[in-house]
Every structure is written in structure tokens, then in C-alpha cells.
Motif scaffolding. Structure first.
Motif, short mmCIF file in Angstrom:
data_model
loop_
_atom_site.label_atom_id
_atom_site.label_comp_id
_atom_site.label_asym_id
_atom_site.label_seq_id
_atom_site.Cartn_x
_atom_site.Cartn_y
_atom_site.Cartn_z
N LYS A 59 -46.00 -10.30 21.57
CA LYS A 59 -45.24 -10.22 22.80
C LYS A 59 -46.37 -10.92 23.91
O LYS A 59 -46.50 -10.11 24.84
CB LYS A 59 -45.02 -8.72 23.05
N LEU A 60 -46.92 -11.89 23.56
CA LEU A 60 -47.92 -12.86 24.41
C LEU A 60 -47.24 -13.89 25.06
O LEU A 60 -46.70 -14.59 24.10
CB LEU A 60 -49.10 -12.87 23.83
N ASP A 61 -47.32 -13.93 26.46
CA ASP A 61 -46.85 -15.31 27.02
C ASP A 61 -48.20 -16.20 26.77
O ASP A 61 -49.04 -15.92 27.10
CB ASP A 61 -46.74 -15.19 28.62
N LEU A 62 -47.79 -17.32 26.11
CA LEU A 62 -48.65 -18.32 25.55
C LEU A 62 -49.85 -18.68 26.82
O LEU A 62 -50.98 -18.63 26.73
CB LEU A 62 -48.11 -19.42 25.12
N VAL A 63 -48.94 -19.50 27.69
CA VAL A 63 -49.85 -19.99 28.70
C VAL A 63 -50.79 -19.05 29.57
O VAL A 63 -51.87 -19.14 29.86
CB VAL A 63 -49.00 -21.03 29.81
N GLN A 64 -49.94 -18.00 30.14
CA GLN A 64 -50.71 -17.02 30.87
C GLN A 64 -51.94 -16.18 30.12
O GLN A 64 -52.81 -15.88 30.75
CB GLN A 64 -49.63 -15.68 31.51
N PRO A 151 -64.21 -25.44 19.54
CA PRO A 151 -63.92 -23.94 19.75
C PRO A 151 -62.44 -23.69 18.82
O PRO A 151 -61.67 -24.35 18.84
CB PRO A 151 -63.88 -23.67 21.23
N ILE A 152 -62.26 -22.50 18.67
CA ILE A 152 -61.18 -21.84 18.06
C ILE A 152 -60.63 -20.44 18.90
O ILE A 152 -61.39 -19.75 19.17
CB ILE A 152 -61.62 -21.45 16.61
N MET A 153 -59.30 -20.85 19.07
CA MET A 153 -58.74 -19.80 19.91
C MET A 153 -57.83 -18.92 18.84
O MET A 153 -57.27 -19.55 17.88
CB MET A 153 -57.77 -20.16 21.04
N TYR A 154 -57.93 -17.51 18.77
CA TYR A 154 -57.12 -16.71 17.79
C TYR A 154 -56.69 -15.54 18.45
O TYR A 154 -57.11 -15.32 19.67
CB TYR A 154 -58.13 -16.36 16.54
N ILE A 155 -55.90 -14.72 17.66
CA ILE A 155 -55.22 -13.53 18.49
C ILE A 155 -56.02 -12.47 17.55
O ILE A 155 -55.89 -12.26 16.34
CB ILE A 155 -53.75 -13.55 18.07
N SER A 156 -56.39 -11.27 18.46
CA SER A 156 -56.92 -10.09 17.65
C SER A 156 -56.68 -9.12 18.88
O SER A 156 -56.87 -9.26 19.96
CB SER A 156 -58.54 -10.41 17.40
N ARG A 157 -56.23 -7.75 18.43
CA ARG A 157 -56.04 -6.53 19.04
C ARG A 157 -55.02 -7.06 20.42
O ARG A 157 -55.05 -6.62 21.50
CB ARG A 157 -57.16 -6.07 19.76
N HIS A 158 -54.07 -7.65 20.09
CA HIS A 158 -53.02 -8.12 21.02
C HIS A 158 -53.38 -8.82 22.30
O HIS A 158 -52.79 -8.75 23.59
CB HIS A 158 -52.14 -6.82 21.49
N ARG A 159 -54.61 -9.42 22.07
CA ARG A 159 -54.84 -10.78 23.16
C ARG A 159 -55.82 -11.73 22.47
O ARG A 159 -55.77 -11.67 21.47
CB ARG A 159 -56.02 -9.92 24.12
N TYR A 160 -56.04 -12.91 23.35
CA TYR A 160 -56.44 -14.16 22.76
C TYR A 160 -57.78 -14.01 22.86
O TYR A 160 -58.59 -13.36 23.76
CB TYR A 160 -55.94 -15.45 23.42
N ASN A 161 -58.74 -14.55 21.91
CA ASN A 161 -60.11 -14.54 21.95
C ASN A 161 -60.42 -16.03 21.67
O ASN A 161 -59.65 -16.55 20.92
CB ASN A 161 -60.79 -13.67 20.78
N ILE A 162 -61.83 -16.44 21.88
CA ILE A 162 -62.22 -17.72 21.80
C ILE A 162 -63.52 -17.53 20.86
O ILE A 162 -64.32 -16.68 21.35
CB ILE A 162 -62.45 -18.45 22.98
N GLU A 163 -63.54 -18.37 19.88
CA GLU A 163 -64.69 -18.49 19.10
C GLU A 163 -65.59 -19.83 19.20
O GLU A 163 -65.17 -20.82 19.46
CB GLU A 163 -64.05 -18.28 17.57
N PRO A 172 -65.32 -15.24 27.76
CA PRO A 172 -65.69 -13.65 27.67
C PRO A 172 -66.15 -13.31 26.27
O PRO A 172 -65.74 -14.06 25.21
CB PRO A 172 -64.39 -13.23 27.90
N ARG A 173 -67.09 -12.30 26.21
CA ARG A 173 -67.72 -11.89 25.00
C ARG A 173 -67.14 -10.25 24.86
O ARG A 173 -66.99 -9.60 25.77
CB ARG A 173 -69.22 -11.69 24.98
N PHE A 174 -66.65 -10.31 23.74
CA PHE A 174 -65.97 -8.75 23.22
C PHE A 174 -66.57 -8.18 22.45
O PHE A 174 -66.90 -8.77 21.22
CB PHE A 174 -64.15 -9.06 23.09
#
Length: 174
Positions: A59-64, A151-163, A172-174
Motif C-alpha cells: 500500500k505504497l504510492d510509488l512516486v511519493q 544504486p538499487i531501490m527495494y522495499i523493506s518494512r513497508h517503506r522504500y530503501n536504497i542500497e 538515509p541510513r537505516f
């Protein structure tokens, strides 16, 4: 028989002291000190089929969500191969198809034969280092990690992260 009469080619023994030549791919000059200088806002993000499907499930809006992840303007890009892959999935993925046809998405035409999206994305990223690849597919991630400066963008814990995004760009670093 002529084939039987022909002598087999004699193999030369390799000299262990000889200099061995091997082909090492040249890295482009935009990767000076491993930072990709072609990468910067507004970010162009190549979106994979399963990334759209998993975004819908989470349930994530892609662009936002992309803007929340990168703190900058993001332009999601979708290739013809990814579009064809979503259309082939049929009626169950009609929401993904509607999202992919969003006018905020930039359409990238493909000139190659076939519609295998993973090969298309890897080829495009290898040629142009100005993209971030958004995917959840483990096999595609493994292939893209071999390409420096992407870079690679992926989904984890119902949010987008970047690698593999440089710290200078504010990822951001999580």
C-alpha cells in the motif's frame, strides 16, 4: 575419410612464466572514486514489474514513497519490456497496469528483440549510469550489484530503501 586423415591440431603447452592477458572492462570516467557523478536530482528510477506489484501489496504510492526515500524529485521510468510484462500478467494485475500508465511515469522505448525485462534493465543500466534500479527480484539485484555505480531501490518494512547510494547524495541510513 577426409576428416579421419586430417591431423588433429597440436596443442601447445602453456608457459607458466608467460604474461597472461585477460580482458578487464574499463570503468567510465563518471565513476571517479566510486561515486557516480551522473547521479543527482531529479533521480531517474527504472522500475521493475515486481516492484510495482510489491508496492501495491505494501500500500505504497510509488512516486511519493520514492521522494520520501531520496529527499528529492524522482522520475520513475518504465521500459516497453516491463510494460509488456505487466500486460502479459493479465486481469489480476490490472491495478499495476493502471499505475504503470500513470502520466508521471516516463516511458522508455526498447529497440532490442524479445520482451525479457531483466535483460533489458541490465543492458540499459550498463550503457547509461544515470539510473537507479527499483526491484525486489533477488536475481536481478545480484546481476545489478556486479555493475559499478548503480544504486538499487527495494522495499523493506513497508517503506522504500536504497542500497549502494553515496552518502554525499543524502540517502538515509537505516
Amino acid at each position: 575419410n577426409e576428416k579421419e586423415r586430417a591431423k588433429a591440431p597440436v596443442k601447445k603447452k602453456e608457459d607458466p612464466s608467460a604474461i597472461k592477458e585477460r580482458e578487464v572492462p574499463q570503468h567510465p570516467s563518471c565513476l571517479f572514486f566510486q561515486y557516480n557523478t551522473q547521479l543527482g536530482p531529479p533521480y531517474h528510477i527504472l522500475v521493475d514489474t515486481n516492484f510495482i506489484n510489491f508496492s501495491i501489496k505494501a500500500k505504497l504510492d510509488l512516486v511519493q514513497s520514492m521522494m520520501d526515500c531520496l529527499y528529492a524529485k524522482c522520475i520513475p521510468c518504465i521500459t516497453d519490456c516491463v510494460m509488456a510484462e505487466i500486460e502479459k500478467l493479465g486481469q489480476r494485475y490490472r491495478v499495476a497496469l493502471r499505475i504503470a500508465k500513470d502520466p508521471r511515469f516516463e516511458r522508455l522505448p526498447c529497440t532490442h528483440k524479445g520482451t525479457y525485462a531483466d535483460d533489458c534493465l541490465v543492458q540499459r543500466v550498463t550503457q547509461h549510469k544515470c539510473y537507479i534500479v527499483a526491484t525486489v527480484d533477488k536475481e536481478l539485484k545480484r546481476r545489478i550489484r556486479k555493475i559499478p555505480g548503480v544504486p538499487i531501490m527495494y522495499i523493506s518494512r513497508h517503506r522504500y530503501n536504497i542500497e549502494r547510494m553515496p552518502d554525499d547524495y543524502g540517502a538515509p541510513r537505516f
